[in-house]
Design a protein around this motif. Structure first.
Motif, short mmCIF file in Angstrom:
data_model
loop_
_atom_site.label_atom_id
_atom_site.label_comp_id
_atom_site.label_asym_id
_atom_site.label_seq_id
_atom_site.Cartn_x
_atom_site.Cartn_y
_atom_site.Cartn_z
N PHE A 198 -17.54 -89.91 -70.06
CA PHE A 198 -17.32 -88.68 -69.00
C PHE A 198 -18.37 -88.49 -68.33
CE2 PHE A 198 -13.90 -87.93 -71.98
CZ PHE A 198 -13.09 -86.85 -71.47
N CYS A 199 -19.58 -89.02 -68.84
CA CYS A 199 -20.74 -88.78 -67.70
C CYS A 199 -20.49 -89.78 -66.31
CB CYS A 199 -22.14 -89.13 -68.29
SG CYS A 199 -22.44 -88.14 -69.52
N ALA A 200 -19.97 -90.85 -66.83
CA ALA A 200 -19.85 -91.80 -65.59
C ALA A 200 -18.78 -91.32 -64.57
CB ALA A 200 -19.35 -92.87 -65.97
N MET A 201 -17.61 -90.80 -65.31
CA MET A 201 -16.48 -90.24 -64.51
C MET A 201 -16.75 -88.95 -63.79
SD MET A 201 -13.08 -90.81 -66.94
CE MET A 201 -13.36 -89.64 -68.12
N ALA A 202 -17.75 -88.28 -64.53
CA ALA A 202 -18.15 -87.01 -63.76
C ALA A 202 -18.90 -87.18 -62.47
CB ALA A 202 -18.74 -86.07 -64.59
N VAL A 213 -11.40 -76.93 -51.83
CA VAL A 213 -11.71 -76.08 -53.10
C VAL A 213 -11.11 -76.78 -54.25
CG1 VAL A 213 -11.42 -74.01 -54.08
CG2 VAL A 213 -12.13 -74.10 -51.60
N ALA A 214 -10.12 -77.22 -54.20
CA ALA A 214 -9.17 -77.95 -55.26
C ALA A 214 -10.15 -79.18 -55.75
CB ALA A 214 -7.96 -78.30 -54.89
N ALA A 215 -10.38 -80.23 -54.96
CA ALA A 215 -11.38 -81.05 -55.33
C ALA A 215 -12.60 -80.81 -56.10
CB ALA A 215 -11.85 -82.08 -54.09
N THR A 216 -13.40 -79.61 -55.53
CA THR A 216 -14.46 -79.27 -56.09
C THR A 216 -14.43 -78.45 -57.40
OG1 THR A 216 -15.61 -79.16 -53.88
CG2 THR A 216 -16.67 -77.75 -55.73
N GLU A 217 -13.32 -77.93 -57.57
CA GLU A 217 -12.78 -77.24 -58.91
C GLU A 217 -12.60 -78.35 -59.93
OE1 GLU A 217 -13.17 -74.33 -59.78
OE2 GLU A 217 -13.58 -73.23 -58.16
N ALA A 218 -12.07 -79.56 -59.70
CA ALA A 218 -11.62 -80.35 -60.49
C ALA A 218 -13.17 -81.02 -61.11
CB ALA A 218 -10.69 -81.48 -59.74
N ALA A 267 -24.03 -82.70 -57.13
CA ALA A 267 -22.99 -82.83 -56.19
C ALA A 267 -21.96 -81.83 -56.20
CB ALA A 267 -22.08 -84.10 -56.70
N VAL A 268 -21.65 -80.98 -57.36
CA VAL A 268 -20.65 -79.99 -57.05
C VAL A 268 -21.41 -78.87 -56.34
CG1 VAL A 268 -19.64 -78.02 -58.69
CG2 VAL A 268 -19.43 -80.43 -59.30
N GLY A 269 -22.54 -78.41 -56.51
CA GLY A 269 -23.25 -77.36 -55.90
C GLY A 269 -23.16 -77.72 -54.34
N LEU A 270 -23.65 -79.13 -54.11
CA LEU A 270 -23.59 -79.28 -52.67
C LEU A 270 -22.10 -79.01 -51.91
CD1 LEU A 270 -25.64 -82.77 -52.68
CD2 LEU A 270 -25.91 -80.79 -51.02
N ALA A 271 -20.99 -79.63 -52.73
CA ALA A 271 -19.72 -79.31 -52.25
C ALA A 271 -19.49 -77.82 -52.16
CB ALA A 271 -18.76 -79.98 -53.23
N GLN A 272 -19.85 -77.11 -53.29
CA GLN A 272 -19.67 -75.62 -53.31
C GLN A 272 -20.31 -74.64 -52.11
OE1 GLN A 272 -17.32 -73.94 -55.11
NE2 GLN A 272 -17.71 -72.65 -53.28
N SER A 307 -19.80 -86.87 -56.95
CA SER A 307 -20.21 -87.38 -55.70
C SER A 307 -19.43 -87.62 -54.62
CB SER A 307 -21.23 -88.48 -56.10
OG SER A 307 -20.62 -89.47 -56.66
N ASP A 308 -18.36 -88.39 -54.93
CA ASP A 308 -17.38 -88.73 -54.02
C ASP A 308 -16.88 -87.38 -53.36
OD1 ASP A 308 -17.56 -91.23 -54.19
OD2 ASP A 308 -15.87 -91.65 -55.21
N THR A 309 -16.56 -86.55 -54.33
CA THR A 309 -15.92 -85.12 -53.72
C THR A 309 -16.87 -84.42 -52.72
OG1 THR A 309 -14.63 -84.67 -55.73
CG2 THR A 309 -15.36 -82.68 -54.41
N ALA A 310 -18.19 -84.41 -53.21
CA ALA A 310 -19.09 -83.90 -52.35
C ALA A 310 -19.28 -84.51 -51.15
CB ALA A 310 -20.68 -83.83 -52.97
N MET A 311 -19.18 -85.90 -50.96
CA MET A 311 -19.36 -86.58 -49.73
C MET A 311 -18.12 -86.17 -48.87
SD MET A 311 -21.43 -88.77 -48.29
CE MET A 311 -21.34 -87.95 -46.81
#
Length: 379
Positions: free
Chosen positions: A314-318, A286-291, A247-252, A323-327
């Protein structure tokens, strides 16, 4: 600041080159044609990253979960379907890596590291989030188990050489009556239903599996009878970090496309990057993706350190946050690019479609909030 040693830097640089030269040029094609990227499997295997969590003893390169998260992120920036190959492969490998005996590891892990495909089979038509409702049964008869049942949405399902399959050996015991088995391609009684036609991640294969009096040798049971549910939960914790990395990769990747477009798109006599409305959007993206990235890396660190109490939370939160950020970020990237973002000539519409799956698989984000909330309040 993430500190990597020289070998880790070299591995990550190799992955960046693979993503740029091998995967990005064909990403639109595999999406358009819903074509599985066998070339990606080949290049991953040739470079030792198809199953990199496997130790050198069994044919892998034995990297950390943190580095693997970074690898998935780099690939997902350009092709989420190719990143999903690595995630599905890890999901098939980890049940064996976590609970297999030496003989099983020696038999199954080397081929999975060198090019054979693996998969993880838990989900059923009536058992998704409520996995304890699964109906697949494994009945012991002498030195074999006879499996009957059905699985659905299984990544790599019809093309996998090895499948880690979960079934009840004692359904009355529920969680303590579930076991896990390795199924090998070509076993009598294993057949396949349809490969799903999906909105996104169209380069990934998701299949129905059908078990009809499928005989599995006793030596293909991973761990003891009744240990399958614990095994599954441990694997899913790890898989959620992988999904978060994707998800982070998709967002970036979407940010990279939107920023490049905004700098060259002229409206009102100047690049739209000079418009405050666009600047505000990009800053939030960018701020959301970095977080999300930092939380994902922290979850991976907990796995590497073996912090059992912190891992599920932590795995669940991440996974949930990333994924919400990526969407949100991929949707905003389409908005930044306007009508062009909506067209298949640019990759952001594909990224938006791909991002939706990450909110669903390895446990929906609603379930992730339940897992995290219970862990926080129990602590």
């Amino acid at each position: 600041m993430i500190q990597l040693d020289e070998q880790q830097k070299m591995i990550l640089e190799t992955v960046k080159n693979i993503a740029r030269k091998e995967l990005k040029p064909r990403a639109a094609e595999i999406d358009e044609n819903a074509e599985f990227p066998w070339y990606a499997v080949k290049v991953f295997a040739e470079n030792g990253i198809l199953a990199p969590l496997v130790s050198e003893k069994y044919g892998g390169i034995g990297i950390t979960y943190l580095l693997f998260s970074m690898i998935i992120e780099e690939i997902a920036k350009v092709c989420a379907s190719s990143a999903l190959i690595l995630i599905a492969q890890a999901d098939g490998v980890l049940p064996i890596l976590y609970a297999g005996n030496e003989e099983q590891k020696g038999k199954f892990l080397p081929p999975l590291a060198k090019g054979a495909l693996g998969g993880f089979a838990g989900t059923e038509p009536d058992a998704g989030s409520d996995i304890l409702s699964m109906r697949t049964r494994a009945t012991k008869k002498g030195k074999v188990y006879v499996l009957n049942g059905q699985k659905c949405f299984i990544t790599h399902g019809s093309i996998a050489d090895y499948l880690s399959v979960y079934a009840y050996t004692d359904p009355e015991k529920k969680a303590k009556g579930m076991s896990v088995f390795v199924l090998e391609k070509g076993m009598e009684g294993l057949s396949y239903g349809k490969n799903e036609n999906k909105m996104g991640m169209r380069g990934s294969i998701n299949s129905e599996l059908i078990f009809e009096n499928l005989k599995v040798p006793e030596e293909n049971r991973i761990g003891e009878e009744g240990e399958g549910f614990f095994n599954m939960m441990k694997v899913l914790d790890s898989s959620r970090v992988f999904a978060a990395s994707q998800a982070v990769g998709l967002a970036q990747g979407a940010i990279d496309e939107a920023v490049a477009y905004a700098k060259q798109r002229i409206q009102f006599g100047r690049p739209i990057s000079q418009l405050q409305a666009i600047q505000f959007m990009v800053a939030d993206m960018v701020a959301a993706t970095e977080a999300a990235r930092l939380l994902t890396y922290q979850a991976a660190r907990h796995i590497d350190a073996g912090r059992a109490r912190e891992i599920p939370k932590f795995c669940a939160m991440a996974k949930c946050l990333a994924s919400d950020t990526a969407m949100r970020v991929t949707t905003d990237a389409v908005q930044v690019m306007g009508g062009y973002g909506y067209m298949k000539d640019f990759p952001v519409e594909r990224m938006m479609r791909d991002a939706k799956l990450v909110q669903i698989y390895t446990g929906t984000n609603q379930i992730m909030r339940v897992v995290a909330g219970r862990s926080i309040l129990a602590g």
